[in-house]
Design an enzyme around this catalytic site. Structure first.
Site, PDB file in Angstrom:
ATOM      1  N   GLU A   1       0.008  -0.981   5.903  1.00 49.74           N
ATOM      2  CA  GLU A   1       1.090  -0.426   6.730  1.00 49.74           C
ATOM      3  C   GLU A   1       0.907   1.067   6.922  1.00 49.74           C
ATOM      4  OE1 GLU A   1       5.009   1.156   7.958  1.00 49.74           O
ATOM      5  OE2 GLU A   1       3.794   1.735   6.260  1.00 49.74           O
TER       6      GLU A   1
ATOM      7  N   ASP B   1       0.846  -1.204   0.000  1.00 52.14           N
ATOM      8  CA  ASP B   1       0.000   0.000   0.000  1.00 52.14           C
ATOM      9  C   ASP B   1       0.874   1.244   0.000  1.00 52.14           C
ATOM     10  OD1 ASP B   1       0.818  -0.456   2.726  1.00 52.14           O
ATOM     11  OD2 ASP B   1      -0.803   0.837   3.432  1.00 52.14           O
TER      12      ASP B   1
HETATM   13  N1  BES Z   1       8.664   3.371   5.143  1.00 55.11           N
HETATM   14  C1  BES Z   1       8.050   4.169   6.146  1.00 55.11           C
HETATM   15  C2  BES Z   1       8.900   4.333   7.395  1.00 55.11           C
HETATM   16  C3  BES Z   1      10.050   5.248   7.095  1.00 55.11           C
HETATM   17  C4  BES Z   1       9.845   6.597   6.944  1.00 55.11           C
HETATM   18  C5  BES Z   1      11.308   4.751   6.902  1.00 55.11           C
HETATM   19  C6  BES Z   1      10.880   7.440   6.618  1.00 55.11           C
HETATM   20  C7  BES Z   1      12.342   5.579   6.560  1.00 55.11           C
HETATM   21  C8  BES Z   1      12.143   6.918   6.400  1.00 55.11           C
HETATM   22  C9  BES Z   1       6.725   3.562   6.516  1.00 55.11           C
HETATM   23  O1  BES Z   1       6.034   3.047   5.418  1.00 55.11           O
HETATM   24  C10 BES Z   1       5.852   4.649   7.079  1.00 55.11           C
HETATM   25  O2  BES Z   1       5.747   5.697   6.535  1.00 55.11           O
HETATM   26  N2  BES Z   1       5.235   4.378   8.187  1.00 55.11           N
HETATM   27  C11 BES Z   1       4.279   5.235   8.774  1.00 55.11           C
HETATM   28  C12 BES Z   1       3.627   4.395   9.819  1.00 55.11           C
HETATM   29  C13 BES Z   1       2.381   4.949  10.397  1.00 55.11           C
HETATM   30  C14 BES Z   1       1.368   5.312   9.376  1.00 55.11           C
HETATM   31  C15 BES Z   1       1.839   4.004  11.433  1.00 55.11           C
HETATM   32  C16 BES Z   1       4.931   6.474   9.356  1.00 55.11           C
HETATM   33  O3  BES Z   1       6.035   6.426   9.913  1.00 55.11           O
HETATM   34  O4  BES Z   1       4.315   7.552   9.244  1.00 55.11           O
HETATM   35 ZN    ZN Z   2       6.946   2.123   4.091  1.00 58.82          ZN
END
Ligand code: BES
Ligand code: ZN
Length: 464
Positions: free
Chosen positions: A163, A98
């Protein structure tokens, strides 16, 4: 090296396969990126489903067995396995198909779901987060399974479609499938490296608590001259609440917010000074007149080791062209808090709610709704997968991987450890500035191909 020379024969075979198929890999990735699998917005539900089916077909293409699209109460999980033998280690690869919404769409140079290559970068929503990185894992497995090299480990793939909305249904999925998902290590590529020459393994993530505040005033929008001054304005009230959530030192004012926070040790601070991240570069890259944050901590410390609170969106009143004199009936803000060990997101949500209500001025009613959350996470680096990944990255990129943290969150990482008891190894192939969640998200294609090579070589290093 294996004295029989099998290892080097495999390496040549894999390298040949990877270079002969490089163009097809890119074409297929572009096909995946054309599917608008935005999990937040219900109008994309059909596309999310289609994307799950595309992933399943791709896993078959890679040579995996027992491929399944498993329905949940939300978006489906795509699952596949490769079986080696009982003696071999079991590695579970996790990723998400997603993506985040694309707005504001007019800030994209080319449309978000029409992948475009410019100067070695592939631009599209999901190119880095996380379809591109997931695609790399599948290509590395494919290169070994479709040549004689083979994969000397039991592999389980769990690819989810929620996710970006907090992995709502995955906790239940993990609990129900504990036996089937049993593994020694979880491997994830959903993070970044520091530059195309500096690979990284992520050993810490912040957690998240996300909430929405709604402030309601009069029963309808009012003329701001006829009523302004005698009636509490919900937008003004919301601004006052938000202003009260942090103090002049950049600290969050919620009572008890910092109580569970683990202070940085002297060692941790010293290690961070070794990380080649220059605040001046960050400031320049973002074109901001200054970097600000919690007093007493460097920008890297603030991002990796300190919790924070930010408005992600505000909705109220007149936002059209020109001016309209109106006193809005309602104002809303979407607010995220990034958390660090040992903050517990459910407790933080509750403390936030109480504090917002306490900050509310007279003359309005305030409602706080908790959205999703994620636990913070710290790794205890080591183990065979960590060592194999580390050596493979060093070989492919010419530099030992740095151990870094990430200010973002991946809710599944602490969940895997808690429910399956398996530690996670996070190898990221995104780059700083690759605009995750923003307009013009991109993936560096050279890193993409080199990373596939590194992942293919990692599996070889796990043998024995
Ligand atoms: N891939 C990201 C996490 C991430 C962000 C890794 C920046 C490296 C750099 C992940 O898909 C993400 O964005 N997660 C969300 C989780 C939330 C919606 C629970 C986030 O961190 O906002
Ligand atoms: Zn991600």
């Amino acid at each position: 090296m294996d004295p029989s020379g099998k290892r080097s024969a495999d390496v040549t075979e894999i390298d040949t396969y990877l270079s002969e198929n490089a163009d097809r890999f890119e074409e297929e990735l572009r096909e995946l990126l054309r599917i608008p699998s935005v999990s937040t917005e219900s109008r994309f539900a059909g596309d999310v489903q289609r994307c799950a089916e595309w992933m399943a077909a791709d896993m078959e293409r890679a040579g995996l067995e027992t491929v399944e699209v498993i329905p949940t109460d939300g978006h489906p999980v795509v699952y596949a396995e490769h079986q080696a033998d009982v003696e071999s280690p079991t590695v579970l690869i996790y990723g998400h198909y997603d993506v985040q919404p694309t707005d504001p769409d007019d800030l994209w140079t080319t449309p978000p779901f029409e992948p475009d290559v410019r100067e070695g970068r592939l631009y599209a929503r999901g190119s880095t987060d996380d379809k591109g990185q997931l695609h790399m894992h599948l290509r590395a497995l494919e290169a070994r399974l479709r040549t004689g090299a083979g994969v000397p480990a039991n592999v389980k793939l769990v690819v989810e479609g929620e996710e970006e909305i907090g992995s709502r249904h995955l906790e239940g999925f993990l609990k129900e499938n504990r036996r089937r998902l049993a593994c020694d290590t979880v491997m994830i590529s959903d993070t970044v490296m520091l530059s195309p020459e500096l690979p990284a393994i992520t050993v810490g993530l912040r957690g998240l608590a996300y909430a929405e505040v709604t402030v309601r005033g009069p029963n309808r929008d009012l003329h701001s001259g006829q009523y302004g001054g005698a009636v509490q304005n919900p937008a003004n009230a919301l601004a006052a609440i938000i202003a009260g959530l942090k103090d002049q030192y950049g600290r969050v004012t919620i009572p008890g917010f910092y109580d569970p926070v683990q202070e940085m040790t002297g060692d941790e601070r010293a290690q961070l000074r070794e990380i080649p991240l220059d605040p001046a570069d960050l400031q320049r890259d973002l074109s901001v007149p200054a970097l600000v944050g919690e007093a007493g901590y460097s920008p890297v410390e603030q991002l990796w080791y300190r919790p924070t609170l930010d408005v992600n969106g505000m909705i109220s009143g007149f936002t059209g062209e020109g001016a309209k004199t109106v006193l809005p009936a309602e104002a809303r803000a979407k607010i995220s808090m990034r958390l660090v060990p040992d903050q517990v997101f459910e407790e933080i949500q509750e403390a936030f709610r109480k504090h917002v209500l306490a900050l509310a001025p007279e003359g309005v009613t305030v409602h706080v709704e908790a959205h999703h959350g994620a636990a913070p996470w710290r790794a205890d680096p080591g183990g065979p997968v960590f060592e194999a990944a580390s050596a493979a990255l060093e070989e492919a990129f010419g530099h030992k991987p740095l151990l870094i943290c990430e200010g973002g969150s991946i809710p599944l990482v602490p969940m895997f450890e808690r429910i399956l008891g398996a530690p996670a190894v996070l190898i990221g192939f995104g780059l700083p500035g690759s605009n995750l969640h923003g307009p013009d998200e991109w993936l560096n294609l050279e890193v993409y191909h080199r990373g596939i090579g590194a992942l293919a070589s990692m599996w070889g290093r796990l043998a024995g």
